[in-house]
Design a protein around this motif. Structure first.
Motif, mmCIF file in Angstrom:
data_model
loop_
_atom_site.group_PDB
_atom_site.id
_atom_site.type_symbol
_atom_site.label_atom_id
_atom_site.label_comp_id
_atom_site.label_asym_id
_atom_site.label_seq_id
_atom_site.Cartn_x
_atom_site.Cartn_y
_atom_site.Cartn_z
ATOM 1 N N LYS A 42 -45.534 -2.727 -61.616
ATOM 2 C CA LYS A 42 -45.180 -1.319 -61.550
ATOM 3 C C LYS A 42 -45.247 -0.831 -60.103
ATOM 4 N N PRO A 43 -44.469 0.194 -59.777
ATOM 5 C CA PRO A 43 -44.439 0.670 -58.388
ATOM 6 C C PRO A 43 -45.770 1.286 -57.968
ATOM 7 N N TRP A 85 -41.630 6.444 -62.840
ATOM 8 C CA TRP A 85 -42.192 5.288 -62.157
ATOM 9 C C TRP A 85 -42.929 4.363 -63.115
ATOM 10 N N LEU A 93 -36.105 0.378 -59.171
ATOM 11 C CA LEU A 93 -35.921 1.606 -58.398
ATOM 12 C C LEU A 93 -35.076 1.338 -57.158
#
Length: 384
Positions: A42-43, A85, A93
């Motif tokens: 995950k970002p 996000w 993204l």
């Protein structure tokens, strides 16, 4: 008001509709994906400046006009605060940001000229490595390490090595070897496997990947090669794979075997029949024939997709992964997005802080990250 998309439009739209963007974002008709269907990473906040930096590089590769560059960045900056996000990987993204830049700049393939220059650098390097591999006591370990060390094209393209010789940087990484991971564990896994899916990453380093693919074929393995569908940065496309020397299995030259490697027959013994890339296919579920349908040895992922999304799995890639005993995946985007439902090894250089932190290695390290198959993980005793 400008003519650009409304605030967050290009990212919000990917969660409102079906199709590539909706699936990649984790929603289809408003339903979130299950945890098992999501990407692996995950970002983090540190991903934001990287996305902006790479988007700016895309703009600069197309136009020297500062107004156009600011327009591209402004559109991305307006959209990112509204991005979901928690449902997207950094690679997804970034893919959307690049898509926005392509639309603004009206260009389909950024970095076209630079890709050719990078390809020339790696072509000469691959020729040298081929000769060296034949003299190595353990060519398998040499080629695996070389494939990971070659994962530096991002830095080369973004001019971080402007004052350094990329060949020298590669040789330093090759000499240092992996900060984490075991080539011997990979070797044992390869010995047990018959069918391998190999994900390429960047165009230039595909020249080095081709040497490892040839070696795997020389060990009698059936190898499917997955490439990008274009529209991204410097990611390998079918044209790049062919230019790198990758060829259909029937014409591929066998690689030298490592000491102790058993003879395992020809590369196609016991393998499913390959079809020509791009040939029309019939879904396996629609056939009464128990034999698996032919798949192309070179599998092209959807245009503009960075990493491995649910859309990519709906193509020939999904069928290839179902047959695979082993997955080898190059680069950060595949590491961030690929859900490991098969034995999987990620080969990459941990170029950014968030990826390095997720792997618990210093930034810039070479990584051979092993993810066991789900059934193997389930059989392990629970930690206390």
């Amino acid at each position: 008001m400008g003519s650009g998309p409304a605030r967050g439009e290009w990212l919000r739209s990917r969660t409102r509709r079906t199709g590539p963007r909706a699936l990649a974002a984790g929603r289809v008709d408003g339903r979130s994906r299950t945890a098992g269907e999501r990407g692996r990473m995950k970002p983090l906040p540190g991903c934001l400046p990287c996305i902006l930096h790479q988007t700016l590089q895309v703009a600069r590769s197309v136009s020297d006009d500062e107004w156009s560059q600011r327009k591209v960045l402004n559109e991305v900056l307006r959209a990112l605060p509204d991005a979901e996000w928690h449902q997207s990987s950094p690679a997804e993204l970034l893919a959307d940001a690049i898509a926005s830049a392509r639309g603004t700049l009206k260009v389909r393939a950024p970095y076209a000229d630079l890709r050719a220059q990078v390809g020339e650098v790696f072509a000469g390097l691959a020729e040298d490595l081929r000769a060296r591999a034949g003299q190595e006591a353990d060519p398998f370990a040499f080629l695996v390490t070389a494939a990971a060390a070659a994962n530096l094209v991002d830095e080369l393209v973004f001019a971080r090595f402007a004052r350094k010789d990329p060949t020298q940087v590669f040789e330093q990484a090759l000499a240092q070897g992996f900060a984490v991971g075991s080539v011997d564990v990979l070797r044992e896994t390869v010995e047990r496997a018959q069918t391998v899916v190999y994900f390429l990453d960047n165009a230039g380093e595909a020249q080095i990947d081709a040497l490892l693919v040839e070696h795997l074929r020389g060990l009698g393995k059936t190898v499917f090669v997955a490439v990008r569908g274009g529209g991204l940065l410097h990611d390998a496309t079918p044209e790049d794979a062919l230019a790198a020397g990758l060829a259909p299995p029937s014409t591929a030259d066998p690689a030298p075997a490592s000491p102790g490697d058993a003879e395992r027959g020809s590369p196609n013994d016991g393998a499913p029949v390959f079809s020509e890339p791009g040939a029309e296919q019939t879904p396996e579920s629609a056939s009464d024939d128990p034999a698996p349908r032919a798949l192309p040895w070179l599998i092209e992922l959807p245009f503009g997709e960075l990493g491995v999304s649910a859309v990519a799995r709906s193509t020939d890639l999904g069928a290839a992964l179902e047959r695979a005993d082993l997955v080898l995946a190059k680069g950060s985007a595949n590491y961030e997005t690929l859900r490991a439902d098969r034995e999987c090894f990620f080969l990459l250089r941990a170029k950014c802080g968030p990826v390095a932190a997720s792997l618990a290695v210093p930034q810039g390290s070479l990584v051979l990250h092993h993810v066991k198959a789900p059934e193997a993980r389930a059989s392990e005793p629970a930690s206390v």
